[in-house]
Each structure stands twice: as C-alpha cells, then as structure tokens.
Scaffold this active site. Structure first.
Site, PDB file in Angstrom:
ATOM      1  N   ARG A 137       0.249   4.437  -8.247  1.00  0.00           N
ATOM      2  CA  ARG A 137       0.059   2.955  -8.763  1.00  0.00           C
ATOM      3  C   ARG A 137       0.403   3.234 -10.296  1.00  0.00           C
ATOM      4  O   ARG A 137       0.145   4.165 -10.913  1.00  0.00           O
ATOM      5  CB  ARG A 137      -1.346   2.501  -8.567  1.00  0.00           C
ATOM      6  N   LYS A 162      -8.261   4.032  -6.625  1.00  0.00           N
ATOM      7  CA  LYS A 162      -8.781   2.957  -6.055  1.00  0.00           C
ATOM      8  C   LYS A 162     -10.080   3.182  -4.775  1.00  0.00           C
ATOM      9  O   LYS A 162      -9.759   4.004  -4.065  1.00  0.00           O
ATOM     10  CB  LYS A 162      -7.731   1.923  -5.150  1.00  0.00           C
ATOM     11  N   HIS A 268       4.763  -1.829  -8.585  1.00  0.00           N
ATOM     12  CA  HIS A 268       4.296  -1.643  -7.425  1.00  0.00           C
ATOM     13  C   HIS A 268       5.416  -1.440  -6.305  1.00  0.00           C
ATOM     14  O   HIS A 268       5.246  -0.780  -5.443  1.00  0.00           O
ATOM     15  CB  HIS A 268       3.301  -2.654  -6.785  1.00  0.00           C
ATOM     16  N   ARG A 271       6.175   2.157  -5.641  1.00  0.00           N
ATOM     17  CA  ARG A 271       5.102   2.668  -4.469  1.00  0.00           C
ATOM     18  C   ARG A 271       5.586   2.371  -3.068  1.00  0.00           C
ATOM     19  O   ARG A 271       5.625   3.149  -2.232  1.00  0.00           O
ATOM     20  CB  ARG A 271       3.707   2.351  -4.834  1.00  0.00           C
ATOM     21  N   HIS A 294      -4.491   5.458   1.505  1.00  0.00           N
ATOM     22  CA  HIS A 294      -5.326   4.293   2.367  1.00  0.00           C
ATOM     23  C   HIS A 294      -6.318   4.806   3.220  1.00  0.00           C
ATOM     24  O   HIS A 294      -6.444   5.891   3.958  1.00  0.00           O
ATOM     25  CB  HIS A 294      -4.143   3.685   3.384  1.00  0.00           C
ATOM     26  N   TYR A 303       4.385  -0.993   6.248  1.00  0.00           N
ATOM     27  CA  TYR A 303       6.025  -0.510   6.144  1.00  0.00           C
ATOM     28  C   TYR A 303       6.714  -0.331   7.206  1.00  0.00           C
ATOM     29  O   TYR A 303       7.882  -0.370   7.039  1.00  0.00           O
ATOM     30  CB  TYR A 303       5.620   0.960   5.161  1.00  0.00           C
TER      31      TYR A 303
END
Length: 328
Positions: A137, A162, A268, A271, A294, A303
């Site tokens: 990010r 995050k 983004h 990414r 994640h 994706y």
C-alpha cells in the site's frame, strides 16, 4: 502544529495514546468525537448514550450519504469513546450499516505498468516499482525504514500494517541497485540532521525509551520528507517520511502523459496488479494472500473475479452456437 482541543478531547487523546493507536487513528477518532458533540449542540457525551449515537450515525447515512467505510470509522470512534473513555457500554444500537457494494479492482496490464513507469524517474519511479514489485500500500511504502529491507533474502518487512500486523513480502531483485542508492541518500540526510541533534520520527514514545536511536541508520526512512516537522507526541523537531500526496501527484501526471485515460488508476492499482499478475503466473492464492496480508482468503479471491477464473470452464452460449455452425 498540534491542534488545540477542549480538556475533554485531550482526555480522549490521552486514552488513545495510552493504547498505542496510530496518529492517523488518533486524528480520525478525535474528528468524529468532535463531530458527534457538535451534532448534538455541544452536549457532553456523558449526558448522552446509544440513542444519540444512533441518531448521529443515521444522520451520516441519510443526510450526509457518507460511504460505508466512513460509517464504520465513525462508529468505531464512538464505541471507543463510550467503552474506553467513559466506561459506558452502548449495547445494541439497533443500527445497521449500509451494505458495501463490491467493486472489482482496477488492474493494469503489464504493458500499462511499463508505460506509466516510463513517465516516472528517480525516487518517484522507485516508489511505484516497489508498489508493483512487493504489493505494498502507498502508506506502507512511505513508512519503510532502512531496517525493513533485507537484501540477503530479497524481502521487505512491512511493520504495523493494516490491522496492526507485520508481514514479509517480496523484494524485486532488479530494484536492489536503486534501493541501495536511495538508502545512501537517506542516510546522508540523516547524518546532516544528526549534526543538529535531529533524527527520524519514531512511533509512539520509542524515541523517549531509546534516546540515541535517532542516530541509528536502521531507523531512517527510505523516503524522508524534504522538510522537518514536530513530533505530534513529544513536540520535538524531527524528520518524518515523505507524504503520500507527493507520490499521488506524480502518478496522476504519469498516467496523463502515458495516455492511459480509460482507467481510474490510483496508487492501489499497482497493489491490485501485483496480486493479479502473480495469480496469472500460476502463484498459489494462499501465497498471494500472505504477501498481501489478508486475514481471509475470500478477500484475495476478488482477484480471481478479475481474471474470470470464478467461472473457469464455462463458455458463453454464443460460442456454443458458433461451434454448432452458426455464423453471422
């Protein structure tokens, strides 16, 4: 410069810092706490409760039409205010957040990545090469320090990402020369700062715990800001990392210059492209999940929708007609 708040908001700030929340979270929580108080004509939160919280959130959703994520941040701020500061549980608010509409991420083709990078140079080019090479990010990239780059194992450590998690991700071997040059440039800035007793900014009160850490090369930012600032916690003069708005502005100009105007390209997007291109190359989705950081593989599965793999093996009915001899 530190914004002056009321004694009550300063107390909220103290509770936030006591728990080691990030400066970004601190600013956000203080903002929504203040908005909540203003919405109710400056009544003290201790005199209010879940009905007032519900009314405020409803107003945000209906009158202000804010995004779902904004609703969530406001809710989190108020839950923190009542549970941690006022020691008052709100209970069931009877409030349902709006359902977030799923949007497919904007993914660049390899050719588009090349075209955009060709319009960038020096530090700005290295930043976006890192986003694409490592799946970072933009805020993660800006916060990278010298100690986070491992040239031996060709990896990058992303700290306090995050969800307050650390993770390891890839370091593109082709970026090693440019990264070494960027590090040397950053360390030269640090050496000049050190002569004046100044160094990089530190998270929380780490600089107080280790007063000489500002001289350590390990703590220097890869992309230091061009100007000095005051640490929001200690008020001491220091050098923060480059603001992400600098990179965003450079990207906007590069996108226009490259002629890629049919896509909404953001930081983004690099990414997203990192993840998609890895899956296209046959990388296992669990590995991609880990590299992206994640929690749930379902987040990474978005994706596969970009690739069309969620309906793998299914062909269009029109193609079947063509196979049967139908022609235009």
């Amino acid at each position: 410069m530190k914004t002056k708040h009321s004694p009550f908001l300063e107390m909220v700030r103290g509770e936030i810092r006591l728990r080691g929340y990030s400066i970004r979270t601190e600013k956000s929580y203080l903002f929504w706490t203040r908005q909540f108080i203003l919405f109710h004509q400056k009544r003290h939160p201790a005199e209010m409760g879940k009905e007032e919280v519900k009314a405020f959130l409803t107003w945000l959703a209906v009158a202000r039409n804010v995004a779902v994520n904004t609703q969530k941040v406001a809710l989190n701020a108020l839950v923190f205010l009542y549970a941690k500061v006022l020691q008052q549980e709100l209970g069931d608010l009877g409030f349902t957040l709006a359902v977030k509409q799923r949007h497919l991420p904007v993914v660049l083709t390899p050719d588009e990545v090349v075209r955009i990078l060709a319009q960038l140079e020096g530090r700005n080019r290295l930043i976006f090469e890192l986003l694409y090479a490592s799946g970072l990010r933009i805020t993660e990239c800006m916060r990278l320090r010298v100690q986070d780059v491992d040239f031996t194992h060709h990896s990058i450590c992303v700290r306090d990402a995050k969800g307050n998690k650390d993770r390891q991700t890839l370091l593109g071997k082709s970026l090693v020369p440019a990264l070494r040059e960027a590090i040397e440039h950053a360390l030269e800035i640090q050496r000049e700062d050190n002569k004046r007793g100044i160094g990089p900014s530190f998270p929380h009160l780490l600089g107080v715990k280790f007063p000489n850490a500002f001289r350590s090369a390990a703590w220097m930012f890869l992309f230091p800001s061009a100007s000095l600032t005051k640490n929001l916690v200690t008020q001491e003069l220091c050098r923060h990392h480059l603001h992400d708005s600098v990179a965003r502005k450079a990207l906007q100009q590069a996108v226009v210059a490259s002629g890629i105007d049919k896509k909404r390209v953001t930081c983004h997007s690099f990414r997203h492209s990192f993840a998609t291109h890895l899956l296209q190359a046959g990388c296992d989705i669990r590995n991609v999940q880990e590299l992206l950081g994640h929690n749930d593989v379902k987040t990474t599965q978005i994706y596969t929708h970009v690739l069309g793999e969620h309906f793998s093996g299914v062909s269009s009915p029109l193609d079947r007609l063509t196979m049967l001899g139908f022609s235009k």
